[in-house]
Scaffold this active site. Structure first.
Site, PDB file in Angstrom:
ATOM      1  N   HIS A 290      71.642  65.713  42.565  1.00 12.07           N
ATOM      2  CA  HIS A 290      71.977  66.868  43.530  1.00 12.07           C
ATOM      3  C   HIS A 290      71.461  66.465  44.809  1.00 12.07           C
ATOM      4  O   HIS A 290      70.390  66.146  45.016  1.00 12.07           O
ATOM      5  CB  HIS A 290      71.139  68.321  42.865  1.00 12.07           C
ATOM      6  CG  HIS A 290      71.582  69.271  43.912  1.00 12.07           C
ATOM      7  ND1 HIS A 290      72.790  69.983  43.945  1.00 12.07           N
ATOM      8  CD2 HIS A 290      71.008  69.790  44.830  1.00 12.07           C
ATOM      9  CE1 HIS A 290      73.188  70.919  44.866  1.00 12.07           C
ATOM     10  NE2 HIS A 290      71.984  70.838  45.614  1.00 12.07           N
TER      11      HIS A 290
ATOM     12  N   ASP B  23      72.008  73.913  38.635  1.00  7.95           N
ATOM     13  CA  ASP B  23      71.255  73.216  39.600  1.00  7.95           C
ATOM     14  C   ASP B  23      69.548  73.818  39.613  1.00  7.95           C
ATOM     15  O   ASP B  23      68.856  73.477  40.273  1.00  7.95           O
ATOM     16  CB  ASP B  23      71.474  73.124  41.067  1.00  7.95           C
ATOM     17  CG  ASP B  23      72.805  72.385  41.316  1.00  7.95           C
ATOM     18  OD1 ASP B  23      73.108  71.481  40.349  1.00  7.95           O
ATOM     19  OD2 ASP B  23      73.505  72.627  42.137  1.00  7.95           O
TER      20      ASP B  23
ATOM     21  N   SER C 233      79.750  56.488  43.357  1.00 10.63           N
ATOM     22  CA  SER C 233      78.787  55.543  44.121  1.00 10.63           C
ATOM     23  C   SER C 233      77.546  55.602  43.461  1.00 10.63           C
ATOM     24  O   SER C 233      76.829  54.553  43.190  1.00 10.63           O
ATOM     25  CB  SER C 233      78.639  55.909  45.563  1.00 10.63           C
ATOM     26  OG  SER C 233      78.066  57.000  45.629  1.00 10.63           O
ATOM     27  N   ASN C 234      77.006  56.825  42.777  1.00 16.48           N
ATOM     28  CA  ASN C 234      76.029  56.847  41.908  1.00 16.48           C
ATOM     29  C   ASN C 234      76.143  55.908  40.647  1.00 16.48           C
ATOM     30  O   ASN C 234      75.155  55.456  39.977  1.00 16.48           O
ATOM     31  CB  ASN C 234      75.544  58.397  41.787  1.00 16.48           C
ATOM     32  CG  ASN C 234      75.011  58.788  42.872  1.00 16.48           C
ATOM     33  OD1 ASN C 234      73.650  58.699  42.900  1.00 16.48           O
ATOM     34  ND2 ASN C 234      75.750  59.803  43.336  1.00 16.48           N
TER      35      ASN C 234
END
Ligand code: GRF
Length: 250
Positions: A108, A144, A13-14
């Site tokens: 993230h 991250d 979806s991103n």
């Protein structure tokens, strides 16, 4: 136009948000290739539908270095300048990260440095935070941990479940990731230790400016000399070019 390589493992979806932003001409970028480490990733369908080249490179039962060398070959052959991790579920090695130093970003679903790693939305929900959100960050060798490029907060609401919260975060992810890519496309991303900034904000004047038009303060110049500043791009370098005319593909 900035050549972007998008790495996915699933839903995509991103990736779709990036494709849509390109189609709306909000991005001075194009997706040159989508690489998936899973052959059944739905994101591959999205890419194909948009006429974007897709490459499947399996990561399962392979040495990480072999997998990554295959990806590098594909990315380099397409002239990819920015690598975007959009739901890519593999940790990259130092080898890969150094190869694209300060040119890999990840989305993230939490406000880093809170809740890194997997299931970030659930981690935040279980912790009982009142505000969470999403973060686009440069990828470094930690999980991250890289310098933050864009963050968007999302408030937790009465009656939220992990699912409703995650859905609202996802909506913001779809804004944050294209925004970050556009900063790169405009050559506005500067990395100075942990800090990054779109600098300076000449874009707001409605023009893409050349590097030489900008006087860098001393500390920025030093960072630039060390190669920590991503240079302004040639294609975006015509000072006479209004934003609206900056998309050669029409
Ligand atoms: C997103 O929540 C992203 O933040 C995380 O993985 C998820 C990918 O979703 N890294 P999608 O594949 O882009 O729909």
């Amino acid at each position: 136009m900035l050549a972007v390589g998008v790495l996915i493992s699933g839903r995509g979806s991103n990736l779709q948000a990036i494709i849509d932003a390109c189609a709306r001409k909000e991005l001075f970028a194009r997706v040159a290739v989508v690489i998936s480490n899973k052959s059944d990733a739905f994101g591959l369908e999205r890419a194909r539908k948009a006429g974007i080249e897709t490459v499947i490179i399996n990561s399962k039962d392979r040495q990480r270095i072999d997998f990554e060398k295959d990806m590098i070959e594909v990315l380099d052959a397409r002239g990819v300048e920015l690598v975007v991790l959009a739901g890519f579920m593999r940790v990259l090695s130092t080898y890969f990260i150094r190869k694209y130093k300060n040119r890999i970003i990840n989305i993230h679903p939490a406000l880093l440095p809170s809740f890194p790693g997997e299931d970030a939305q659930k981690q935040a929900f279980d912790y009982g935070v009142k505000v969470t959100g999403c973060t686009v960050h440069l990828v470094d060798e930690g999980v991250d941990t890289g310098p933050i490029v864009v963050q968007i907060p999302v408030e937790c609401q009465e009656g939220d479940t992990v699912e409703t919260l995650a859905a609202r975060i996802l909506e913001q992810e779809h804004k944050a990731l294209p925004r970050a890519i556009q900063y790169f496309a405009e050559g506005r991303v500067q990395v100075d230790g942990r800090r990054t900034g779109p600098f300076p904000a000449h874009h707001d004047a409605g023009l893409f400016l050349q590097e030489k038009d900008i006087t860098f303060p001393e500390n920025v110049q030093a960072a630039k000399d060390e190669g920590n500043i991503i240079p302004f791009r040639e294609e975006a370098a015509d000072p006479e070019l209004p934003v609206a005319d900056a998309y050669p593909d029409g």
